[in-house]
Design a protein around this motif. Structure first.
Motif, PDB file in Angstrom:
ATOM      1  N   MET A  44       4.321  96.188   9.048  1.00 60.40           N
ATOM      2  CA  MET A  44       3.612  94.974   9.510  1.00 60.40           C
ATOM      3  C   MET A  44       2.926  94.358   8.310  1.00 60.40           C
ATOM      4  O   MET A  44       1.956  95.261   7.917  1.00 60.40           O
ATOM      5  N   GLU A  45       2.981  93.217   8.273  1.00 63.42           N
ATOM      6  CA  GLU A  45       2.050  92.384   7.069  1.00 63.42           C
ATOM      7  C   GLU A  45       0.809  92.220   7.667  1.00 63.42           C
ATOM      8  O   GLU A  45       0.520  91.750   8.936  1.00 63.42           O
ATOM      9  N   VAL A  46      -0.066  92.512   6.788  1.00 61.64           N
ATOM     10  CA  VAL A  46      -1.611  92.058   7.171  1.00 61.64           C
ATOM     11  C   VAL A  46      -1.645  90.723   7.376  1.00 61.64           C
ATOM     12  O   VAL A  46      -1.241  90.193   6.459  1.00 61.64           O
ATOM     13  N   ILE A  72       0.742  99.531   4.530  1.00 63.28           N
ATOM     14  CA  ILE A  72      -0.150  99.938   3.378  1.00 63.28           C
ATOM     15  C   ILE A  72       0.010 101.033   2.992  1.00 63.28           C
ATOM     16  O   ILE A  72       0.040 102.211   3.799  1.00 63.28           O
ATOM     17  N   ALA A  73       0.208 101.286   1.515  1.00 65.45           N
ATOM     18  CA  ALA A  73       0.295 102.579   0.957  1.00 65.45           C
ATOM     19  C   ALA A  73      -0.915 102.792   0.082  1.00 65.45           C
ATOM     20  O   ALA A  73      -1.614 102.060  -0.197  1.00 65.45           O
ATOM     21  N   GLU A  74      -1.211 104.015  -0.326  1.00 59.94           N
ATOM     22  CA  GLU A  74      -2.430 104.266  -0.985  1.00 59.94           C
ATOM     23  C   GLU A  74      -1.866 104.714  -2.556  1.00 59.94           C
ATOM     24  O   GLU A  74      -0.890 105.185  -2.394  1.00 59.94           O
ATOM     25  N   MET A  75      -2.705 104.298  -3.591  1.00 61.59           N
ATOM     26  CA  MET A  75      -2.317 104.620  -4.925  1.00 61.59           C
ATOM     27  C   MET A  75      -3.637 104.710  -5.678  1.00 61.59           C
ATOM     28  O   MET A  75      -4.652 104.042  -5.780  1.00 61.59           O
ATOM     29  N   GLU A  76      -3.751 105.993  -5.965  1.00 58.21           N
ATOM     30  CA  GLU A  76      -4.892 106.547  -6.951  1.00 58.21           C
ATOM     31  C   GLU A  76      -5.535 105.592  -7.959  1.00 58.21           C
ATOM     32  O   GLU A  76      -6.598 105.503  -8.177  1.00 58.21           O
ATOM     33  N   GLU A  77      -4.473 104.718  -8.395  1.00 58.21           N
ATOM     34  CA  GLU A  77      -4.743 104.132  -9.526  1.00 58.21           C
ATOM     35  C   GLU A  77      -5.699 103.077  -9.388  1.00 58.21           C
ATOM     36  O   GLU A  77      -6.520 102.650 -10.253  1.00 58.21           O
ATOM     37  N   LEU A  78      -6.043 102.556  -8.030  1.00 55.89           N
ATOM     38  CA  LEU A  78      -6.724 101.486  -7.688  1.00 55.89           C
ATOM     39  C   LEU A  78      -8.217 101.808  -7.981  1.00 55.89           C
ATOM     40  O   LEU A  78      -8.519 102.971  -7.185  1.00 55.89           O
ATOM     41  N   PRO A  79      -9.174 101.302  -8.550  1.00 54.48           N
ATOM     42  CA  PRO A  79     -10.685 101.677  -8.598  1.00 54.48           C
ATOM     43  C   PRO A  79     -11.280 101.583  -7.371  1.00 54.48           C
ATOM     44  O   PRO A  79     -11.091 100.697  -6.367  1.00 54.48           O
ATOM     45  N   ASP A 129      -6.926  95.135 -13.145  1.00 56.87           N
ATOM     46  CA  ASP A 129      -6.497  93.855 -13.141  1.00 56.87           C
ATOM     47  C   ASP A 129      -5.123  93.596 -12.136  1.00 56.87           C
ATOM     48  O   ASP A 129      -4.780  92.631 -11.612  1.00 56.87           O
ATOM     49  N   ARG A 130      -5.135  94.807 -11.346  1.00 53.87           N
ATOM     50  CA  ARG A 130      -3.727  94.789 -10.478  1.00 53.87           C
ATOM     51  C   ARG A 130      -4.532  94.413  -9.082  1.00 53.87           C
ATOM     52  O   ARG A 130      -3.772  94.246  -7.987  1.00 53.87           O
ATOM     53  N   ILE A 131      -5.889  94.383  -8.909  1.00 54.01           N
ATOM     54  CA  ILE A 131      -6.411  94.065  -7.813  1.00 54.01           C
ATOM     55  C   ILE A 131      -6.299  92.652  -7.151  1.00 54.01           C
ATOM     56  O   ILE A 131      -6.437  91.793  -8.162  1.00 54.01           O
ATOM     57  N   THR A 132      -5.684  92.397  -6.007  1.00 50.74           N
ATOM     58  CA  THR A 132      -5.433  90.858  -5.609  1.00 50.74           C
ATOM     59  C   THR A 132      -6.551  90.760  -4.462  1.00 50.74           C
ATOM     60  O   THR A 132      -6.836  89.510  -4.343  1.00 50.74           O
ATOM     61  N   HIS A 133      -6.919  91.769  -3.597  1.00 50.36           N
ATOM     62  CA  HIS A 133      -7.620  91.476  -2.573  1.00 50.36           C
ATOM     63  C   HIS A 133      -8.893  92.775  -2.246  1.00 50.36           C
ATOM     64  O   HIS A 133      -8.751  93.751  -2.965  1.00 50.36           O
ATOM     65  N   TYR A 134      -9.884  92.144  -1.521  1.00 52.38           N
ATOM     66  CA  TYR A 134     -10.789  93.270  -1.237  1.00 52.38           C
ATOM     67  C   TYR A 134     -10.719  93.392   0.345  1.00 52.38           C
ATOM     68  O   TYR A 134     -10.678  92.440   1.135  1.00 52.38           O
ATOM     69  N   PHE A 135     -10.836  94.476   0.848  1.00 51.38           N
ATOM     70  CA  PHE A 135     -10.912  94.815   2.289  1.00 51.38           C
ATOM     71  C   PHE A 135     -12.413  95.364   2.756  1.00 51.38           C
ATOM     72  O   PHE A 135     -13.067  95.984   1.986  1.00 51.38           O
ATOM     73  N   ILE A 136     -13.089  94.446   3.469  1.00 49.70           N
ATOM     74  CA  ILE A 136     -14.475  94.682   3.997  1.00 49.70           C
ATOM     75  C   ILE A 136     -14.664  95.185   5.356  1.00 49.70           C
ATOM     76  O   ILE A 136     -14.261  94.612   6.204  1.00 49.70           O
ATOM     77  N   ASP A 137     -15.055  96.536   5.555  1.00 46.89           N
ATOM     78  CA  ASP A 137     -15.131  97.151   6.733  1.00 46.89           C
ATOM     79  C   ASP A 137     -16.577  97.009   7.181  1.00 46.89           C
ATOM     80  O   ASP A 137     -17.509  97.739   6.833  1.00 46.89           O
ATOM     81  N   LEU A 138     -16.839  95.785   8.352  1.00 47.28           N
ATOM     82  CA  LEU A 138     -18.106  95.459   8.665  1.00 47.28           C
ATOM     83  C   LEU A 138     -18.256  95.945  10.147  1.00 47.28           C
ATOM     84  O   LEU A 138     -17.577  95.453  10.999  1.00 47.28           O
ATOM     85  N   ASN A 139     -19.295  96.731  10.373  1.00 47.55           N
ATOM     86  CA  ASN A 139     -19.514  97.163  11.753  1.00 47.55           C
ATOM     87  C   ASN A 139     -21.032  97.182  12.440  1.00 47.55           C
ATOM     88  O   ASN A 139     -21.907  97.330  11.430  1.00 47.55           O
ATOM     89  N   LYS A 140     -21.077  96.674  13.497  1.00 49.33           N
ATOM     90  CA  LYS A 140     -22.536  96.741  13.972  1.00 49.33           C
ATOM     91  C   LYS A 140     -22.885  98.234  14.427  1.00 49.33           C
ATOM     92  O   LYS A 140     -22.210  99.018  14.825  1.00 49.33           O
ATOM     93  N   LYS A 141     -24.065  98.406  13.845  1.00 45.89           N
ATOM     94  CA  LYS A 141     -24.731  99.802  13.995  1.00 45.89           C
ATOM     95  C   LYS A 141     -25.571  99.870  15.309  1.00 45.89           C
ATOM     96  O   LYS A 141     -26.455  99.230  15.388  1.00 45.89           O
ATOM     97  N   GLU A 142     -24.764 100.593  16.310  1.00 47.29           N
ATOM     98  CA  GLU A 142     -25.102 100.323  17.801  1.00 47.29           C
ATOM     99  C   GLU A 142     -26.620 101.399  17.884  1.00 47.29           C
ATOM    100  O   GLU A 142     -26.452 102.435  17.106  1.00 47.29           O
ATOM    101  N   ALA A 185      -7.508  96.440  -3.160  1.00 49.18           N
ATOM    102  CA  ALA A 185      -6.113  96.329  -2.487  1.00 49.18           C
ATOM    103  C   ALA A 185      -5.319  95.375  -3.806  1.00 49.18           C
ATOM    104  O   ALA A 185      -5.630  94.491  -4.140  1.00 49.18           O
ATOM    105  N   SER A 186      -4.089  95.938  -3.562  1.00 47.56           N
ATOM    106  CA  SER A 186      -3.077  95.036  -4.480  1.00 47.56           C
ATOM    107  C   SER A 186      -1.879  94.682  -3.517  1.00 47.56           C
ATOM    108  O   SER A 186      -1.124  95.550  -3.117  1.00 47.56           O
ATOM    109  N   LYS A 187      -1.612  93.565  -3.536  1.00 59.52           N
ATOM    110  CA  LYS A 187      -0.673  92.972  -2.468  1.00 59.52           C
ATOM    111  C   LYS A 187       0.649  92.645  -3.270  1.00 59.52           C
ATOM    112  O   LYS A 187       0.739  92.453  -4.458  1.00 59.52           O
ATOM    113  N   GLN A 188       1.774  93.670  -2.739  1.00 63.36           N
ATOM    114  CA  GLN A 188       3.098  93.788  -3.484  1.00 63.36           C
ATOM    115  C   GLN A 188       4.120  92.640  -3.043  1.00 63.36           C
ATOM    116  O   GLN A 188       3.646  91.930  -2.141  1.00 63.36           O
ATOM    117  N   VAL A 189       4.863  92.556  -3.739  1.00 57.86           N
ATOM    118  CA  VAL A 189       6.058  91.346  -3.575  1.00 57.86           C
ATOM    119  C   VAL A 189       6.599  91.593  -2.047  1.00 57.86           C
ATOM    120  O   VAL A 189       6.950  90.584  -1.426  1.00 57.86           O
TER     121      VAL A 189
END
Length: 376
Positions: free
Chosen positions: A1-3, A44-51, A78-91, A137-141
């Protein structure tokens, strides 16, 4: 499933060094969680090379926005295409239960120069604690993403309404204020025990206390400004204060000129309702140069005491004449002590209407009359 792609929601402000995240979807985006676990169909897959982002910094915090930046190793940067930001309210136990509950857990942004601005009144509330973490994150073809591990979790708290936001509230309040009625006294209702305590323990002087959390969640005076609450509303048919009160059967009355005169400044503090048809406006009267005056001068819009829609003091034929708005309930905060000898204390003949009390009352976040397009 594509994000889901939210790239179209990104546009650059005037500064080339930041990107604004706005118009984001309210639906949570299913990515991997902070521990790296992910749904089998997440794409989504994980790749350790991404900082991995580290040393996250939050700055320029307002009631509905903040800037975020971080450091990361140059390897595979230079492979990074996106950032994922996890934002949550601290209850917490004191959280505002009327505020946005479904805070989106993931925001997606294009990889842009840092810092970038995250803005959105639909998922950011004023004066609220949040946690945030980031991954690259790096988006693939084929539409899948490879991602880094999550960064450390950072906590921050959004700010109060600024003068700009309060001015927007002020302008909305002016629309419904109605015509002005003449009055001559301010009054304060309490129980008999309150006035007995003032006489015995405070040398006959009512002392300022910290304002409660009633009204707008982003109000800069809630929990901070010290003052004494007064009313000035009058009955239309008599021109005198009503005989009923939600706060107690004993009333202190003081001539208006003793509190409101050319030696005081007037400020707009808040505009709200409590799921009712009538609305409240909070005004602050502060003696010129007093600590209360300095507090308000930095945070609240100042009103012209002779010409505004809520409360006026004008000189006519050598005397000060006072008027208040008819169609809103005014709550007036006076920021200095007030000696009981300056007025009178007497029992009212009416009822104690507890249902009208505004103590710690929560604002209706759905009311179109008294809300603005920032966190409630």
């Amino acid at each position: 499933m594509e994000v889901p792609r939210l790239d179209h929601a990104l546009n650059s402000p005037t500064s080339p060094c930041e990107e604004v995240i706005k118009n984001l979807s309210l639906e949570a985006i299913q990515l991997c969680d902070r521990d790296g676990n992910k749904s089998q169909d997440s794409g989504i897959a994980e790749m350790e090379e991404l900082p991995v982002p580290h040393n996250i910094k939050i700055s320029n915090i307002t009631c509905d926005s903040f800037k975020i930046s971080w450091e990361m190793d140059s390897k595979s940067k230079d492979r990074i295409t996106h950032y994922f930001i996890d934002l949550n309210k601290k209850e917490n136990k004191n959280s505002n239960k009327f505020k946005h509950k479904d805070v989106p857990t993931k925001l997606v942004a294009k990889a842009v120069p840092l810092p970038m601005t995250v803005r959105g009144h639909w998922f950011l509330s004023p004066r609220t604690e949040y946690t945030v973490a980031v991954q690259t994150a790096s988006k693939q073809v084929d539409g899948d993403y490879v991602v880094s591990e999550w960064s450390e979790i950072i906590e921050f708290c959004t700010a109060d309404y600024s003068k700009v936001h309060l001015t927007q509230l002020l302008e909305k309040a002016e629309v419904i204020a109605g015509r002005m009625l003449k009055f001559s006294v301010f009054y304060r209702n309490q129980h008999k025990e309150y006035f007995d305590y003032i006489r015995e323990h405070h040398g006959n002087a009512m002392q300022p206390s910290v304002k409660d959390n009633s009204g707008s969640h982003g109000s800069p005076i809630s929990g901070k400004l010290e003052g004494i609450f007064f009313s000035c509303s009058t009955e239309f048919n008599t021109g005198k204060p009503p005989q009923d009160s939600p706060y107690g059967r004993y009333r202190f009355e003081i001539a208006a000129e003793k509190l409101f005169n050319p030696n005081t400044n007037l400020y707009f503090g808040d505009f709200y309702c409590m799921y009712t048809a009538y609305h409240y406006v909070i005004l602050v009267i502060a003696p010129v140069g007093s600590p209360g005056d300095e507090f308000c001068k930095q945070r609240l819009p100042q009103l012209n005491s002779q010409d505004n829609k809520f409360l006026t003091c004008r000189e006519e034929d050598g005397m000060l004449v006072y008027h208040h708005a008819q169609d809103v309930i005014l709550e007036v905060i006076y920021t200095d002590p007030v000696d009981l000898s300056l007025g009178t204390v007497a029992e009212i003949t009416g009822h104690q209407l507890m249902s009208l009390s505004t103590a710690n009352a929560k604002k209706d976040p759905s009311c179109k009359t008294c809300n603005i397009s920032v966190g409630r």
